[in-house]
Design an enzyme around this catalytic site. Structure first.
Site, PDB file in Angstrom:
ATOM      1  N   MET A 322       0.871  -1.115   0.120  1.00  0.00           N
ATOM      2  CA  MET A 322      -0.230   0.119  -0.076  1.00  0.00           C
ATOM      3  C   MET A 322       0.714   1.172  -0.201  1.00  0.00           C
ATOM      4  SD  MET A 322      -3.138  -0.960  -0.232  1.00  0.00           S
ATOM      5  CE  MET A 322      -4.360   0.219   0.118  1.00  0.00           C
ATOM      6  N   ASP A 341      10.239   3.587   6.617  1.00  0.00           N
ATOM      7  CA  ASP A 341       9.910   2.421   7.221  1.00  0.00           C
ATOM      8  C   ASP A 341      11.309   1.996   8.241  1.00  0.00           C
ATOM      9  OD1 ASP A 341       7.842  -0.353   6.036  1.00  0.00           O
ATOM     10  OD2 ASP A 341       9.433  -0.712   7.440  1.00  0.00           O
ATOM     11  N   VAL A 398       0.909   1.714   8.214  1.00  0.00           N
ATOM     12  CA  VAL A 398       1.889   0.329   8.863  1.00  0.00           C
ATOM     13  C   VAL A 398       0.928  -0.647   9.056  1.00  0.00           C
ATOM     14  CG1 VAL A 398       3.348   2.108   9.754  1.00  0.00           C
ATOM     15  CG2 VAL A 398       1.187   1.322  11.276  1.00  0.00           C
ATOM     16  N   GLU A 400      -1.841  -3.210  10.467  1.00  0.00           N
ATOM     17  CA  GLU A 400      -3.442  -2.877  11.043  1.00  0.00           C
ATOM     18  C   GLU A 400      -3.214  -3.336  12.451  1.00  0.00           C
ATOM     19  OE1 GLU A 400      -4.801  -0.563   8.885  1.00  0.00           O
ATOM     20  OE2 GLU A 400      -6.877  -1.912   9.234  1.00  0.00           O
ATOM     21  N   LYS A 405      -0.451   1.569  15.523  1.00  0.00           N
ATOM     22  CA  LYS A 405      -0.566   3.022  14.766  1.00  0.00           C
ATOM     23  C   LYS A 405      -0.810   4.113  15.781  1.00  0.00           C
ATOM     24  CE  LYS A 405      -3.251   0.756  11.173  1.00  0.00           C
ATOM     25  NZ  LYS A 405      -2.714   1.072   9.749  1.00  0.00           N
ATOM     26  N   SER A 427      -8.089   0.105   7.050  1.00  0.00           N
ATOM     27  CA  SER A 427      -9.024  -0.223   6.555  1.00  0.00           C
ATOM     28  C   SER A 427     -10.270  -0.530   7.467  1.00  0.00           C
ATOM     29  CB  SER A 427      -8.719  -1.618   5.600  1.00  0.00           C
ATOM     30  OG  SER A 427      -8.382  -2.254   6.727  1.00  0.00           O
ATOM     31  N   HIS A 448      -8.514   5.890   3.506  1.00  0.00           N
ATOM     32  CA  HIS A 448      -8.428   4.660   3.008  1.00  0.00           C
ATOM     33  C   HIS A 448      -8.425   4.330   1.486  1.00  0.00           C
ATOM     34  CE1 HIS A 448     -10.601   0.504   3.011  1.00  0.00           C
ATOM     35  NE2 HIS A 448      -9.082   0.267   3.146  1.00  0.00           N
ATOM     36  N   ASN A 451      -6.741  -1.825  -2.616  1.00  0.00           N
ATOM     37  CA  ASN A 451      -5.596  -2.416  -3.444  1.00  0.00           C
ATOM     38  C   ASN A 451      -6.012  -2.986  -4.655  1.00  0.00           C
ATOM     39  OD1 ASN A 451      -3.185  -3.525  -3.704  1.00  0.00           O
ATOM     40  ND2 ASN A 451      -3.461  -5.111  -2.160  1.00  0.00           N
ATOM     41  N   GLU A 460     -11.937   6.213   0.468  1.00  0.00           N
ATOM     42  CA  GLU A 460     -12.672   6.626   1.737  1.00  0.00           C
ATOM     43  C   GLU A 460     -12.166   7.706   2.565  1.00  0.00           C
ATOM     44  OE1 GLU A 460     -15.518   2.783   2.752  1.00  0.00           O
ATOM     45  OE2 GLU A 460     -13.533   2.920   3.319  1.00  0.00           O
ATOM     46  N   ASN A 498     -15.838  -1.842   3.305  1.00  0.00           N
ATOM     47  CA  ASN A 498     -15.426  -3.115   3.968  1.00  0.00           C
ATOM     48  C   ASN A 498     -16.850  -3.682   4.824  1.00  0.00           C
ATOM     49  OD1 ASN A 498     -13.189  -3.662   2.958  1.00  0.00           O
ATOM     50  ND2 ASN A 498     -11.758  -2.773   4.331  1.00  0.00           N
TER      51      ASN A 498
END
Lengths: 701, 429
Positions: A322, A341, A398, A400, A405, A427, A448, A451, A460, A498
């Site tokens: 992502m 990262d 990063v 989920e 987070k 997500s 959001h 993919n 979103e 989702n």
């Protein structure tokens, strides 16, 4: 002169100017056509005219097309036929004028606008990026009905013309010159005078066709060659549309019966085919979706006065697939992007991901080599926080995990000032909880992406409890700058897409354990028009990712979202989907076969209709709850979200448009039946649906 | 100089042996990676950058004015200016001193200066005669004409020359750089063993300074496969021995020579960038700077002895600034060849050399070998010609900071017979 058309004649050259009064846009309504008809009668009588140019008084538009509202209003095939025949007759008059005619294209020239241009003897355009030329009718489920389906292939040849109509492609001025859709390009500043000078030099109406190579001549001028072209085109269309869209197939048939043949009956045939398509539900829904997507391109979601996103520099935290995709997208808008990262391996992975996307764009000739290089050099990477402090937006991508987070958000919040938007690409996790740990939490928002980031048109934007309208508006504008369609959702688990998609995947898993084979489930969904069946989709998403989100939803919404045990079994067995080569299916190159390790049920007696209803109605029911809870503002938002976010078939108009076509009471009846026969919780009808059924109303007011 | 010019910070790519890891990276790409990283690290507002000045000796044939290409690729605004400088081996210096001049003159305020060089991508060139034939062939219209031209081709026409080789040869004295090193070796009678020992020490020092050097090096993820993330210079040999060096044959004078591949600098790819601005501007922006450019100078000398450039230019610079050699805490003399660095040190200390070349003045004095090239040099790191000058400034300033030193002096010899030197200062802590 009549209405929108003004004729000036000077030195024997007529200049017919189209100017739709009181509007920024030139569209061809039936009134304008009627007025054109009269003007053409006069033009035919004026003996002093030696040549004619047709121009537009609007700066960036020639004619944007026919009036789509009027097409939408067509209800009977007879009405459609009459309209097409009338338009054709008028354009025929234009074609038959005794002197050379030149269409002068100064901007958008689409659909009916380009069909008018095709009825002229020559077409010229300006060197301007605002020039867009094409016949996009197929996107509305119809075909060009004013002679364009006949004239374009004759003008540019079958090999170029047919794909242009089938894909509804809009091309630039340069491309149009190259493929013969226009004959000359002139500078924007002197377009009109240059065009007039060009028209004067024309000795005859007849246009000398371009020379063809032997190969091209074979495919265009011999019956065998043409048959091959039509066969190939049909195959491609069927592969792309799975036969769900009648328009492209009709276009191939029509061109097949008119190209390289005499005019007799050809134009009439086009009108007949047009009439057949214009009244279909498919076309009506596609038109609705067209208006919807136009609306959502500009829709204002807040009352914030923010005019721009204020983003000059962007940071991405987390260099997964992502993160890499987002970095690529940002760099493609000529913005510098810093990717952070913890590992070099992840960083180089993100660069590789970005490069792959660019390379595929290069291969499809969407970009050129230097653009690829420029984009790639706008992406820089880091293991520490250097270069993040002055970013105007930081996008967290990063893993989920709320704890992680929150730690990331806390760190970013300390690093940046109140003007920096902190956005999470989560997500399904609560953005509000991420905002809690930040200084100036009003700048925290959800963003959001889906993919693959470069292909999926939706994002979103999630409004956390603390998000300020300015933050939301700037994020919306930023997402639009990235070329995405935006829907705004509240910070509820799963947001919109989702929350609807997971119950559907979950239901498919239940069907599987009840004994419906996975290939059958997938086929049912595909037959409905979804781009991919739910079982294959689960494999594609990754079973681990899918179950994780499913659990979050189960936790939030309880029994009604209870994760199908078979999903957990498959995950525990380490079958993670396509990425690991094995999920519900086993993948071997391009082949896939059901995975015998999955302990599916057998001997199901569920009918295909019921299976489909269970999968789709569970989404409709949940969408109704989203509206009740005001997760999104309207049924239209649900529809655009599902079309753009999941590929819900546009020709069905969207999830709730489809629900409306079935009717709330019919859906309610089935849901009640399923809650008795299958599961009381999963199919418990929502209040809104019950209410709609009771009052006979629809989701779309 | 009117204003004090601050070097805010700098960064370089790893120095990578030519035709190895960075083989697929053009000079413009290397430069863009480096400039963009510096912009990110310093968080300088790209819109405030006035100019990008880069040294580059082998200008890429597909990127005229490579500094401009780098500037645009790195995402700097199109309105920023950029130009490329070439003072051969001192091009990296020239970029820095040119920036200082521009800033002093008030033409620029904020400049990104440095160098970029991809020696891997130096082209092969056809002879003028062959090129003429190719052009004729292109113009020929009929088959007979074409055959006629083809018949004129001879095998020699298909043997291109390496542009790199041509660039490393001085057209005025006819010697290549290695041959000038041999001239100096003979002048000062510096034996092979001393040169090899010096080379060995260069490698040893780079190995010992790995961690320190990382402070100035950025990681490069190598496209297009991105399987390599390069963090260190790769020219250095960890386990090099004196025996291995002794075995190498002299390259430039096979019978009597002393200069080998082992005691010469390597052919290398890399880029380096520094952020320069007036000291008060840096303060206003809240930067804690690396140091300032106190003075600089260039001299010309006999081209066949170009390796002695540092000796001449250091003498002149110190004389003009009035700063005695012993007041300088750290020295970097670019290691084009071991022999040439050794000769410069000797020349500066030598009474007779001073008498001969600087009549009426004393010898400058002894440079303590322990303060010279403390983190190794071009023999172990490589010498990407357009970059080394900027690299010396960066390496020296970082080391001055680590040691809390007030003054440092960097210098290099220049093919064609010149020398360049920059005096660096820090506020002593």
């Amino acid at each position: 002169m009549s209405g929108a058309w003004k004729l000036e004649v000077k030195d024997g050259v007529g200049d017919l100017v189209f100017d739709n009064p009181g509007s920024d846009v030139n569209v061809l309504t039936s009134e304008h056509l009627g007025a054109l008809d009269q003007t053409l009668d006069e033009l035919a009588r004026r003996a002093e005219i030696k040549a004619l140019v047709i121009t537009s008084a609007k700066e960036r538009i020639f004619i944007a097309g026919a009036d789509i509202r009027q097409i939408e209003g067509i209800t009977t095939p007879q009405d459609a036929l009459d309209k097409a025949e009338l338009g054709k007759a008028i354009l025929k008059k234009l074609e038959n004028l005794p002197y050379p005619t030149v269409c002068v294209i100064s901007g958008a020239c689409l659909g009916g606008g380009y069909e008018l241009a095709l009825a002229c003897d020559r077409r010229v355009a300006s060197f301007s990026p605002s020039v867009k030329i094409g016949l996009p009718e197929v996107h509305l489920g119809i075909l060009p009905g004013f002679g364009g389906s006949i004239r374009l292939p004759r003008l540019v040849g079958l090999l170029k013309g047919l794909p242009l109509i089938l894909a509804g492609k809009r091309v630039s001025a340069e491309e149009a010159l190259k493929n013969g859709m226009v004959d000359r390009l002139f500078p924007e500043k002197t377009l009109r005078t240059d065009a007039i000078a060009y028209a004067v030099t024309l000795k005859s109406k007849h246009r000398i066709p371009r020379k063809k190579g032997l190969g091209v001549a074979f495919f265009e001028d011999t019956p065998i060659g043409r048959a091959i072209v039509y066969h190939k085109a049909r195959k491609d269309v069927l592969k792309r549309t799975k036969g769900k869209y009648p328009a492209p197939l009709e276009i191939i048939k029509l061109v097949g019966r008119t190209y390289g043949r005499s005019d007799t009956g050809a134009y009439r045939l086009e009108s007949e085919r047009f009439a057949r398509l214009a009244t279909t539900g498919v076309s009506k829904n596609l038109i609705k979706v067209f208006f919807l997507s136009e609306k959502y391109k500009k829709h204002r979601w807040t009352d914030s006065a923010a005019k721009s996103d204020g983003v000059k520099k962007c940071g991405v935290i987390g260099a997964g697939v992502m993160g890499g995709g987002i970095a690529q997208l940002v760099s493609a808008r000529d913005l510098s992007v810093r990717v952070k990262d913890l590992h070099d391996k992840a960083l180089s992975g993100a660069l590789l991901e970005a490069l792959k996307i660019n390379q595929s764009a290069l291969k499809r000739r969407r970009i050129r080599k230097h653009e690829l290089e420029n984009r790639m050099s706008l992406i820089s990477t880091t293991l520490d926080n250097s270069g993040l402090g002055k970013c105007d937006i930081l996008i967290e991508a990063v893993v989920e995990d709320l704890g992680i987070k929150q730690r990331v958000f806390k760190e970013l919040s300390g690093l940046t000032g109140p003007g920096t938007i902190l956005a999470s690409n989560t997500s399904s996790l609560p953005v509000t909880r991420m905002a809690e740990v930040c200084a100036h939490p009003e700048r925290v928002v959800g963003l959001h992406f889906f993919n693959p980031v470069d292909r999926m048109p939706l994002v979103e934007v999630i409004r956390a409890a603390q998000s300020s309208p300015e933050t939301v508006e700037r994020t919306v504008l930023f997402a639009r700058r990235l070329g995405k369609t935006v829907i705004l959702t509240e910070d509820r688990p799963g947001f919109l897409v989702n929350r609807l998609l997971l119950p559907y995947l979950n239901e498919a898993a239940y069907l599987l354990s009840e004994g419906l084979p996975c290939e059958r489930i997938d086929r049912i969904a595909e037959d409905f028009g979804l781009p991919m069946g739910p079982i294959e989709l689960a494999d594609q998403v990754g079973i681990d990712v899918g179950t994780k989100v499913a659990h979050i939803l189960q936790e939030a919404f309880g029994e009604r979202m209870k994760v199908a045990p078979i999903l957990e079994d498959v995950q525990k067995a380490g079958l993670l989907g396509k990425k690991s080569g094995k999920g519900f299916y086993v993948y071997d190159g391009k082949k896939r076969t059901p995975n015998p390790e999955v302990k599916a049920g057998s001997g199901s007696k569920i009918t295909e209709t019921d299976a489909l209803k269970r999968m789709i109605y569970i989404m409709i029911n949940e969408a109704a709850r989203c509206l009740e809870e005001k997760v999104v503002d309207s049924a239209a938002t649900v529809d655009i979200g599902m079309i753009m976010g999941t590929g819900f078939p546009p020709y069905r108009g969207g999830l709730l448009r489809y629900a409306d076509s079935i009717g709330a009471s019919a859906i309610l009846k089935d849901l009640e039946r399923f809650s008795k026969e299958v599961d009381a919780k999963r199919f418990e009808p929502s209040k809104l649906l019950v209410e709609l059924a009771r009052t006979g109303r629809t989701f779309h007011a | 100089m009117i204003k004090k010019i601050a070097v805010v910070d700098g960064v370089r790519t790893p120095f990578i042996k030519a035709w190895s890891l960075f083989d697929g990276l053009s000079a413009q790409k290397l430069g863009a990676l480096c400039v963009s990283e510096l912009v990110q690290r310093t968080e300088i507002d790209p819109d405030s950058v006035d100019e990008v000045i880069l040294g580059c000796v082998g200008q890429p044939i597909d990127a005229a004015n490579v500094a401009r290409v780098v500037s645009l690729m790195a995402g700097l605004p199109k309105s920023a200016r950029a130009y490329t400088v070439n003072r051969n081996c001192a091009s990296g210096f020239e970029a820095v001193t040119s920036a200082a001049e521009k800033i002093s003159a008030g033409q620029d305020e904020i400049v990104l200066a440095g160098g970029t060089e991809s020696m891997s991508n130096a082209p092969l060139v056809f002879s003028k005669e062959a090129a003429g034939l190719f052009m004729k062939l292109q113009k020929a219209r009929t088959l007979t004409e074409r055959l006629g031209v083809l018949a004129q081709f001879r095998p020699k026409h298909f043997a291109p020359q390496a542009a790199l080789q041509l660039a490393l040869t001085d057209p005025t004295c006819g010697l290549n750089m290695g041959q000038t090193a041999e001239v100096v070796a003979k002048m000062f009678a510096i034996p092979r063993k001393r040169q090899d020992d010096f080379a060995l020490e260069s490698h040893r020092r780079v190995v010992a300074s790995r961690d320190k050097l990382r402070q100035e090096i950025m990681t490069v993820h190598v496209p297009p496969k991105y399987t390599q993330s390069v963090r260190d210079d790769n020219g250095v040999r960890e386990n090099l021995t004196a025996e291995q060096l002794a075995k190498l044959k002299p390259v430039f004078d096979r019978r009597t020579g002393t200069v080998t591949a082992g005691n010469s600098s390597q052919i290398t790819d890399g880029a380096c960038a520094l952020l320069l601005m007036p000291e008060e501007k840096a303060k206003a922006l809240g930067y804690s700077i690396l140091g300032t450019i106190a003075a600089y100078d260039y001299v010309g000398l006999e081209p066949s002895q170009m390796g002695l450039g540092p000796a001449f230019v250091i003498e002149r610079l110190l004389r003009r600034t009035g700063i005695p050699l012993k007041d300088i805490g750290l020295f970097e003399i670019n290691e084009a060849f071991a022999v040439q660095v050794l000769a410069c040190v000797e020349a500066l200390a030598s009474k007779s050399f001073a008498e001969k070349y600087f009549p009426g003045r004393q010898a400058m004095g002894e440079i303590n070998p322990a303060l010279l090239n403390v983190n190794g040099g071009g023999i172990a790191l490589g010498h990407p010609v357009g970059v080394s000058g900027a690299r010396l400034v960066l390496t020296c300033l970082k080391e001055m900071k680590r040691r809390g030193l007030r003054r440092g002096l960097v210098s290099l010899c220049i093919g064609g017979g010149q020398g360049g030197a920059v005096l660096l200062e820090r506020e002593s802590s």
